[in-house]
Design a protein around this motif. Sequence first.
Motif, PDB file in Angstrom:
ATOM      1  N   ALA A   1     -43.283  -9.925  -5.723  1.00  0.00           N
ATOM      2  CA  ALA A   1     -43.989  -8.804  -6.338  1.00  0.00           C
ATOM      3  C   ALA A   1     -45.434  -9.165  -6.601  1.00  0.00           C
ATOM      4  N   ARG A   2     -46.365  -8.523  -5.881  1.00  0.00           N
ATOM      5  CA  ARG A   2     -47.796  -8.732  -6.123  1.00  0.00           C
ATOM      6  C   ARG A   2     -48.281  -7.860  -7.273  1.00  0.00           C
ATOM      7  N   ASN A   3     -47.748  -6.586  -7.289  1.00  0.00           N
ATOM      8  CA  ASN A   3     -47.982  -5.701  -8.424  1.00  0.00           C
ATOM      9  C   ASN A   3     -49.443  -5.351  -8.640  1.00  0.00           C
ATOM     10  N   THR A   4     -50.208  -5.168  -7.606  1.00  0.00           N
ATOM     11  CA  THR A   4     -51.583  -4.717  -7.759  1.00  0.00           C
ATOM     12  C   THR A   4     -51.630  -3.220  -7.707  1.00  0.00           C
ATOM     13  N   CYS A   5     -52.800  -2.648  -8.082  1.00  0.00           N
ATOM     14  CA  CYS A   5     -52.957  -1.204  -8.044  1.00  0.00           C
ATOM     15  C   CYS A   5     -52.732  -0.683  -6.627  1.00  0.00           C
ATOM     16  N   GLN A   6     -53.243  -1.415  -5.638  1.00  0.00           N
ATOM     17  CA  GLN A   6     -53.137  -0.978  -4.257  1.00  0.00           C
ATOM     18  C   GLN A   6     -51.685  -0.951  -3.816  1.00  0.00           C
ATOM     19  N   GLY A   7     -50.894  -1.947  -4.294  1.00  0.00           N
ATOM     20  CA  GLY A   7     -49.496  -1.998  -3.918  1.00  0.00           C
ATOM     21  C   GLY A   7     -48.714  -0.830  -4.478  1.00  0.00           C
ATOM     22  N   ILE A   8     -49.043  -0.445  -5.691  1.00  0.00           N
ATOM     23  CA  ILE A   8     -48.363   0.679  -6.316  1.00  0.00           C
ATOM     24  C   ILE A   8     -48.622   1.958  -5.540  1.00  0.00           C
ATOM     25  N   MET A   9     -49.858   2.139  -5.098  1.00  0.00           N
ATOM     26  CA  MET A   9     -50.210   3.322  -4.340  1.00  0.00           C
ATOM     27  C   MET A   9     -49.470   3.343  -3.009  1.00  0.00           C
ATOM     28  N   SER A  10     -49.183   2.183  -2.439  1.00  0.00           N
ATOM     29  CA  SER A  10     -48.436   2.120  -1.190  1.00  0.00           C
ATOM     30  C   SER A  10     -47.023   2.629  -1.390  1.00  0.00           C
ATOM     31  N   VAL A  11     -46.417   2.252  -2.517  1.00  0.00           N
ATOM     32  CA  VAL A  11     -45.077   2.728  -2.828  1.00  0.00           C
ATOM     33  C   VAL A  11     -45.088   4.240  -3.014  1.00  0.00           C
ATOM     34  N   ASP A  12     -46.076   4.755  -3.739  1.00  0.00           N
ATOM     35  CA  ASP A  12     -46.177   6.192  -3.935  1.00  0.00           C
ATOM     36  C   ASP A  12     -46.328   6.925  -2.608  1.00  0.00           C
ATOM     37  N   ARG A  13     -46.970   6.282  -1.648  1.00  0.00           N
ATOM     38  CA  ARG A  13     -47.232   6.939  -0.377  1.00  0.00           C
ATOM     39  C   ARG A  13     -45.933   7.298   0.334  1.00  0.00           C
TER      40      ARG A  13
ATOM     41  N   PHE B   1     -43.164   8.428  -0.851  1.00  0.00           N
ATOM     42  CA  PHE B   1     -42.647   9.713  -1.313  1.00  0.00           C
ATOM     43  C   PHE B   1     -43.659  10.836  -1.123  1.00  0.00           C
ATOM     44  N   ASP B   2     -44.949  10.513  -1.160  1.00  0.00           N
ATOM     45  CA  ASP B   2     -45.949  11.535  -0.855  1.00  0.00           C
ATOM     46  C   ASP B   2     -45.806  12.020   0.578  1.00  0.00           C
ATOM     47  N   GLU B   3     -45.419  11.107   1.465  1.00  0.00           N
ATOM     48  CA  GLU B   3     -45.283  11.458   2.874  1.00  0.00           C
ATOM     49  C   GLU B   3     -43.933  12.113   3.178  1.00  0.00           C
ATOM     50  N   LEU B   4     -42.855  11.590   2.598  1.00  0.00           N
ATOM     51  CA  LEU B   4     -41.504  12.026   2.956  1.00  0.00           C
ATOM     52  C   LEU B   4     -40.864  12.952   1.935  1.00  0.00           C
ATOM     53  N   GLY B   5     -41.518  13.154   0.792  1.00  0.00           N
ATOM     54  CA  GLY B   5     -40.964  14.045  -0.225  1.00  0.00           C
ATOM     55  C   GLY B   5     -40.406  13.274  -1.399  1.00  0.00           C
ATOM     56  N   HIS B   6     -40.691  13.765  -2.596  1.00  0.00           N
ATOM     57  CA  HIS B   6     -40.223  13.091  -3.810  1.00  0.00           C
ATOM     58  C   HIS B   6     -38.747  13.385  -4.090  1.00  0.00           C
ATOM     59  N   PHE B   7     -38.322  14.598  -3.774  1.00  0.00           N
ATOM     60  CA  PHE B   7     -36.915  14.939  -4.012  1.00  0.00           C
ATOM     61  C   PHE B   7     -36.527  16.085  -3.078  1.00  0.00           C
TER      62      PHE B   7
ATOM     63  N   GLY C   1     -39.106   9.932  -5.865  1.00  0.00           N
ATOM     64  CA  GLY C   1     -40.511   9.711  -6.169  1.00  0.00           C
ATOM     65  C   GLY C   1     -40.791   9.750  -7.652  1.00  0.00           C
ATOM     66  N   ASN C   2     -41.978   9.240  -8.020  1.00  0.00           N
ATOM     67  CA  ASN C   2     -42.306   9.127  -9.435  1.00  0.00           C
ATOM     68  C   ASN C   2     -42.476  10.480 -10.117  1.00  0.00           C
ATOM     69  N   LYS C   3     -42.658  11.549  -9.352  1.00  0.00           N
ATOM     70  CA  LYS C   3     -42.830  12.869  -9.955  1.00  0.00           C
ATOM     71  C   LYS C   3     -41.524  13.416 -10.535  1.00  0.00           C
ATOM     72  N   VAL C   4     -40.420  12.894 -10.082  1.00  0.00           N
ATOM     73  CA  VAL C   4     -39.124  13.365 -10.588  1.00  0.00           C
ATOM     74  C   VAL C   4     -38.248  12.209 -11.070  1.00  0.00           C
TER      75      VAL C   4
ATOM     76  N   ARG D   1     -43.856   9.378  11.261  1.00  0.00           N
ATOM     77  CA  ARG D   1     -45.119   9.686  10.588  1.00  0.00           C
ATOM     78  C   ARG D   1     -45.494   8.609   9.571  1.00  0.00           C
ATOM     79  N   LEU D   2     -44.505   7.807   9.181  1.00  0.00           N
ATOM     80  CA  LEU D   2     -44.757   6.727   8.224  1.00  0.00           C
ATOM     81  C   LEU D   2     -44.173   5.441   8.773  1.00  0.00           C
ATOM     82  N   LYS D   3     -44.996   4.415   8.869  1.00  0.00           N
ATOM     83  CA  LYS D   3     -44.568   3.114   9.361  1.00  0.00           C
ATOM     84  C   LYS D   3     -44.222   2.194   8.193  1.00  0.00           C
ATOM     85  N   ALA D   4     -43.190   1.376   8.399  1.00  0.00           N
ATOM     86  CA  ALA D   4     -42.771   0.451   7.338  1.00  0.00           C
ATOM     87  C   ALA D   4     -43.898  -0.502   6.972  1.00  0.00           C
TER      88      ALA D   4
END
Length: 594
Positions: A12-24, A26-32, A252-255, A338-341
């Motif tokens: 776990a690096r836990n940087t701001c950039q890493g968190i945004m990657s995780v959010d991406r 669900f932003d790309e594939l849907g939160h729920f 996703g974090n929104k739900v 549309r989203l690469k690992a």
Amino acid sequence: MQNPLHTGARGARNTCQGIMSVDRLFDELGHFKRFQACLYFAAVFQAIACGIHYLASVFLVERPSFVCAPPGNVTDVLYGNYTGASLEEVLPFFKPANGPMVVRTAEGKQWELSTCQRTQRMNPTDFTYEQLVNRTTEKCDSNYHYVYDHSEVYQSIVTDWDLVCDREWLAKLCQPTFMMGVLVGALVFGDIADRVGRRRILMITSLCQFVFGVSVAFTGNYYLFMFIRFLLAMVSSGYLVVVFVYVTEFTGNKVRTWTSMHVHAAFAVGVMMVAVMGYLVRTWRSYQILLSTCTSPFLFFCWKFPETPFYLMAKGRLQETQVLLDSIARFNGLEPGRLKAEDLLEPEEALLEKEVAAGVAQPAEPEKKLSILDLFGTWRMGWRTVTVGAVWFISSLGYYVFSLGSVNLGGNQYINLFLAGAVEFPSYLIGCYAMDRVGRKRTCAPALLLAGMACMLIIVVPNDIEVLAIFLSMTGKFAIAIAFGLIYLYTCELYPTIIRSLAVGSGSMMCRVGSVVAPFCVYLADIWQFLPQLIVGILAFIIGVLTLWLPETLGEPLTSTMEEAEALVNRSHLGTCSKTLARSTTLKSFFRYV
């Protein structure tokens, strides 16, 4: 168990950039969307079984009215104004506090029968309820039999194995022993799930819940019953722990707050099913089998569950992650690929992966392992840890005291237990909404204070006003359920990334301690009817006041260092690039994303 939201390919690096990657993701594939919704409701369905097994002992160990059996055949029975030709006719009206039951046998002998002793009248003159004659008293023990009232409880483990009088403590060990299994299961399966994956643990524990649950009904003695129930507790706890992580890693974090808190709602459904089944089935073996098969359809499709993308990435299985991401996209009506690992890795981690694979660089050194002592590194963090642990403890203690004690409130015990489960639904809805509107602290503290006030008011309610006592008990359960539901998220937000998992794990341990203590607290009602409410009320009120000194985390970014976490008390904003991962959304936002 390590927080899945902060697990990278090499740690776990836990940087701001890493968190945004995780959010991406669900932003790309849907939160729920459709994929997450189907998976969520399927996984949560089995959580109903956890609620069932946690509270099933309420009716497994139910003790009906009973008296020590007299020698010989009974021909006449006297008890106050009641008369009959057999004990079974009069037992429904028997209350030990009102005196013994007088019987006459076919040999002409007269006996005064109590719950744990029988007294023979010597040379009686006639058959009346009160006589001034000499008596000899015998204590009932394992060499004697008991006669039970089967009008309400036809068969329980108490009636099968005579768990009364000197053996009553064995029946009272049933729920505490189960809760000990819950504690062990949380420790064992939480760690194993990080090693072998969430999917395997969900499959194993759900299958074992069915096998052990049905096996309990076929046990022939008390000790085998307790052993299998202990195993059942372990796997039930294991499933409940892992399913929280599983649904969190797919939403996703929104739900995320709504989906994680409403796993508790599935647990409440299980409590309600216990009440319904207890009312319909009065033999404990049939009752246990039916409860254990309620969620058996889950076994037919749980093997289709995928592993979570975060676990696959943490293990470096990027190809499997890509297949899963494409499946999610396809099921949600989006274009696969549309989203690469690789896009979910932090840039530094992605580069390190390539360099390590090419032999150019060495894997990163593992981070320093932290211990529980780090939670008490400073006075401020130590005080916070004590307070948070106390909230975990009282939330669990209060939850199970209100649930287990609901059958002793008077009135219909089945309706009481059903209401104790049903009242959780509005508590989670209101709790989620309040957390977003007024904040975590300003939701948790009033909830604990309300629970404490409800307990105190129950004590002063006259015994003949059962409806008011039941209403206050349900109010206390409603309030404590709010605190129980939000403390998971609140703990995550109060501690920095480097120690967050340890903080949640320590809090969860305090929760398990509370669940083990709860049955013993309920049994204190034998000393004084309102002693359990008094204990819970005082603790809830004190801890509710202490919670007011915790920092508010609503709208604050997740902290990464101990210094940032300590600065929360001053409401400092040390960075804006990181969103609050576990921030809940309003009910309107939730349904929009569904």
